[in-house]
Design a protein around this motif. Structure first.
Motif, PDB file in Angstrom:
ATOM      1  N   ILE A 190      54.113  85.166  33.303  1.00 33.10           N
ATOM      2  CA  ILE A 190      55.552  85.179  33.017  1.00 33.10           C
ATOM      3  C   ILE A 190      56.073  86.594  33.202  1.00 33.10           C
ATOM      4  CG2 ILE A 190      55.684  83.193  31.467  1.00 33.10           C
ATOM      5  CD1 ILE A 190      55.350  85.011  29.131  1.00 33.10           C
ATOM      6  N   GLY A 191      57.400  86.729  33.226  1.00 37.53           N
ATOM      7  CA  GLY A 191      57.986  88.052  33.385  1.00 37.53           C
ATOM      8  C   GLY A 191      59.362  88.118  32.764  1.00 37.53           C
ATOM      9  N   ILE A 192      59.783  89.343  32.473  1.00 32.62           N
ATOM     10  CA  ILE A 192      61.142  89.590  31.995  1.00 32.62           C
ATOM     11  C   ILE A 192      61.896  90.292  33.113  1.00 32.62           C
ATOM     12  CG2 ILE A 192      62.566  90.825  30.325  1.00 32.62           C
ATOM     13  CD1 ILE A 192      60.292  90.556  28.314  1.00 32.62           C
ATOM     14  N   THR A 193      63.005  89.725  33.526  1.00 37.01           N
ATOM     15  CA  THR A 193      63.806  90.313  34.592  1.00 37.01           C
ATOM     16  C   THR A 193      65.257  89.887  34.412  1.00 37.01           C
ATOM     17  OG1 THR A 193      63.943  90.650  36.999  1.00 37.01           O
ATOM     18  CG2 THR A 193      63.445  88.407  36.225  1.00 37.01           C
ATOM     19  N   GLY A 194      66.098  90.274  35.343  1.00 33.05           N
ATOM     20  CA  GLY A 194      67.488  89.852  35.297  1.00 33.05           C
ATOM     21  C   GLY A 194      67.673  88.539  36.038  1.00 33.05           C
ATOM     22  N   GLN A 195      68.529  87.679  35.537  1.00 29.86           N
ATOM     23  CA  GLN A 195      68.802  86.424  36.226  1.00 29.86           C
ATOM     24  C   GLN A 195      69.340  86.692  37.627  1.00 29.86           C
ATOM     25  OE1 GLN A 195      71.324  83.852  33.985  1.00 29.86           O
ATOM     26  NE2 GLN A 195      71.048  82.101  35.328  1.00 29.86           N
ATOM     27  N   ASP A 196      70.125  87.758  37.773  1.00 29.63           N
ATOM     28  CA  ASP A 196      70.637  88.124  39.091  1.00 29.63           C
ATOM     29  C   ASP A 196      69.512  88.480  40.050  1.00 29.63           C
ATOM     30  OD1 ASP A 196      70.042  90.317  37.514  1.00 29.63           O
ATOM     31  OD2 ASP A 196      71.615  91.584  38.348  1.00 29.63           O
ATOM     32  N   LEU A 197      68.512  89.212  39.549  1.00 30.87           N
ATOM     33  CA  LEU A 197      67.390  89.601  40.398  1.00 30.87           C
ATOM     34  C   LEU A 197      66.540  88.399  40.788  1.00 30.87           C
ATOM     35  CD1 LEU A 197      66.340  92.878  38.538  1.00 30.87           C
ATOM     36  CD2 LEU A 197      67.752  92.643  40.582  1.00 30.87           C
ATOM     37  N   LEU A 198      66.427  87.433  39.894  1.00 28.41           N
ATOM     38  CA  LEU A 198      65.709  86.199  40.216  1.00 28.41           C
ATOM     39  C   LEU A 198      66.406  85.454  41.347  1.00 28.41           C
ATOM     40  CD1 LEU A 198      63.715  83.869  39.755  1.00 28.41           C
ATOM     41  CD2 LEU A 198      65.202  83.073  37.900  1.00 28.41           C
ATOM     42  N   VAL A 199      67.713  85.266  41.211  1.00 28.79           N
ATOM     43  CA  VAL A 199      68.471  84.553  42.250  1.00 28.79           C
ATOM     44  C   VAL A 199      68.445  85.324  43.552  1.00 28.79           C
ATOM     45  CG1 VAL A 199      70.760  83.735  42.920  1.00 28.79           C
ATOM     46  CG2 VAL A 199      69.968  83.408  40.573  1.00 28.79           C
ATOM     47  N   ASP A 200      68.616  86.636  43.478  1.00 29.21           N
ATOM     48  CA  ASP A 200      68.660  87.451  44.690  1.00 29.21           C
ATOM     49  C   ASP A 200      67.341  87.418  45.445  1.00 29.21           C
ATOM     50  OD1 ASP A 200      70.385  89.353  46.211  1.00 29.21           O
ATOM     51  OD2 ASP A 200      68.721  90.712  45.822  1.00 29.21           O
ATOM     52  N   SER A 201      66.226  87.326  44.714  1.00 26.20           N
ATOM     53  CA  SER A 201      64.913  87.338  45.359  1.00 26.20           C
ATOM     54  C   SER A 201      64.604  86.049  46.109  1.00 26.20           C
ATOM     55  CB  SER A 201      63.822  87.572  44.308  1.00 26.20           C
ATOM     56  OG  SER A 201      63.661  86.410  43.485  1.00 26.20           O
ATOM     57  N   GLY A 202      65.218  84.944  45.678  1.00 30.04           N
ATOM     58  CA  GLY A 202      64.899  83.655  46.280  1.00 30.04           C
ATOM     59  C   GLY A 202      63.518  83.160  45.904  1.00 30.04           C
ATOM     60  N   ALA A 203      62.901  83.780  44.902  1.00 33.74           N
ATOM     61  CA  ALA A 203      61.536  83.435  44.497  1.00 33.74           C
ATOM     62  C   ALA A 203      61.491  82.059  43.845  1.00 33.74           C
ATOM     63  CB  ALA A 203      61.000  84.485  43.526  1.00 33.74           C
ATOM     64  N   ASN A 204      60.324  81.426  43.957  1.00 37.29           N
ATOM     65  CA  ASN A 204      60.120  80.090  43.394  1.00 37.29           C
ATOM     66  C   ASN A 204      59.743  80.212  41.915  1.00 37.29           C
ATOM     67  OD1 ASN A 204      59.859  77.264  43.380  1.00 37.29           O
ATOM     68  ND2 ASN A 204      57.662  77.405  43.763  1.00 37.29           N
ATOM     69  N   ALA A 205      60.701  80.670  41.118  1.00 33.20           N
ATOM     70  CA  ALA A 205      60.484  80.857  39.682  1.00 33.20           C
ATOM     71  C   ALA A 205      61.693  80.322  38.939  1.00 33.20           C
ATOM     72  CB  ALA A 205      60.258  82.332  39.365  1.00 33.20           C
ATOM     73  N   GLU A 206      61.516  80.063  37.648  1.00 34.29           N
ATOM     74  CA  GLU A 206      62.579  79.464  36.855  1.00 34.29           C
ATOM     75  C   GLU A 206      62.736  80.172  35.518  1.00 34.29           C
ATOM     76  OE1 GLU A 206      61.406  75.434  36.314  1.00 34.29           O
ATOM     77  OE2 GLU A 206      59.663  75.911  35.084  1.00 34.29           O
ATOM     78  N   VAL A 207      63.942  80.097  34.983  1.00 34.80           N
ATOM     79  CA  VAL A 207      64.245  80.697  33.683  1.00 34.80           C
ATOM     80  C   VAL A 207      63.725  79.793  32.570  1.00 34.80           C
ATOM     81  CG1 VAL A 207      66.096  81.408  32.108  1.00 34.80           C
ATOM     82  CG2 VAL A 207      66.291  81.863  34.574  1.00 34.80           C
ATOM     83  N   ILE A 208      63.026  80.376  31.592  1.00 35.29           N
ATOM     84  CA  ILE A 208      62.562  79.581  30.451  1.00 35.29           C
ATOM     85  C   ILE A 208      63.150  80.078  29.131  1.00 35.29           C
ATOM     86  CG2 ILE A 208      60.462  78.713  31.504  1.00 35.29           C
ATOM     87  CD1 ILE A 208      58.904  80.934  30.147  1.00 35.29           C
ATOM     88  N   LEU A 209      63.775  81.289  29.140  1.00 34.22           N
ATOM     89  CA  LEU A 209      64.412  81.761  27.910  1.00 34.22           C
ATOM     90  C   LEU A 209      65.407  82.876  28.227  1.00 34.22           C
ATOM     91  CD1 LEU A 209      64.530  81.672  24.778  1.00 34.22           C
ATOM     92  CD2 LEU A 209      62.829  83.521  24.783  1.00 34.22           C
TER      93      LEU A 209
END
Length: 282
Positions: A64-83
């Protein structure tokens, strides 16, 4: 051990480490430390560039990791928000010279400068707008003045820097973001170690949001008092030595605490106290 990615710098780093410390985890003492093992909690922390965290997590290299929701969307990575974590909130907006563009439809054929081309490209595609996106690593406000683009897309807080550059925002926000905990999409949602980690962080979030309130009131006023302080499940009520009086304890939202104290006092309650909550489990 549970392997967790933590931002190593920027606006996410300090608040993330502070929250982890409040949740009972060891944190690094020097910014040069890239890996920290917390054997008591069976966790290994990796301090990484915030933009890279979603990539590592989506690849399964970290749990798991802590990051910004914007950075998750911008990366296009196959990951999801859990909290969602409630800090490092930001809003992404389009901006341009006053009167040049007034809405999303006006972006067609324009060049947009941004540091977050993944977010902007996804937003344009969903809206069916055909525009060019130019990546800049920073100071996108100058892109219009230098003729690189007609529009910019960036994080907007107060809007002061945009106004100083002679720009104004237009249209609806592209997206709103905050710090989040992420995991690889499709990963085991019932993993015991992950769930324990999430419970700890949720406990910190609640502790930051609520205070414990104690007060004494007449028994005949108890129902009205409890209506003001219902607590999470229900308040604790105990009889006092003086007949006709009871002691009440309940968690109340910190932002409403002063108003609730005023209302309780007007109701006849006395010895009204609030206490900070350092940790909890719901």
């Amino acid at each position: 051990m549970l392997r967790i990615a933590v931002p190593n710098k920027g606006s996410l780093s300090g608040p993330a480490s502070a929250m982890l410390h409040e949740a009972g985890y060891q944190q690094r003492k020097e910014s040069k430390e890239l890996v920290l093992v917390d054997p008591a909690n069976e966790v290994e922390f990796f301090y990484l560039r915030p933009k890279d965290i979603a990539i590592y997590v989506s690849a399964g290299k970290l749990d798991i990791g802590i990051t910004g929701q914007d950075l998750l969307v911008d990366s296009g990575a196959n990951a999801e928000v859990i909290l969602p974590l409630g800090f490092a909130r930001s809003t992404f907006r389009f901006a341009a010279k006053p009167g040049t563009v007034t809405g999303l439809d006006g972006l067609a054929g324009k060049t947009i400068a941004t540091s977050y081309e993944g977010i902007v490209g996804k937003h344009l595609a969903e809206a069916g707008v055909d525009a060019s996106v130019v990546h800049l690593d920073g100071a996108v406000e100058t892109a219009i003045e230098l003729g690189v683009a007609q529009v910019i897309a960036d994080v907007v807080e107060t809007g002061t820097s945009l106004r100083n550059a002679g720009l104004e925002v237009f249209g609806e926000p592209i997206m709103k973001s905050e710090a989040v905990v992420i995991r690889r999409a499709g990963a085991d949602g019932e993993d015991a170690k992950v769930q324990q980690f999430l419970r700890r962080l949720q406990g910190v979030l609640v502790a930051r949001t609520y205070v414990m309130m104690d007060y004494d009131c007449r028994a005949e006023h108890l129902e009205k008092a409890v209506a003001l302080t219902p607590g999470l499940e229900s308040p604790t009520v105990s009889p006092l030595h003086n007949e006709g009086w009871v002691a009440v304890r309940a968690m109340v939202p910190a932002k409403d605490a002063q108003r609730i104290m005023d209302d309780l006092y007007d109701l006849g309650a006395r010895a009204i106290l609030t206490t900070a909550i350092h940790a909890c489990r719901l």
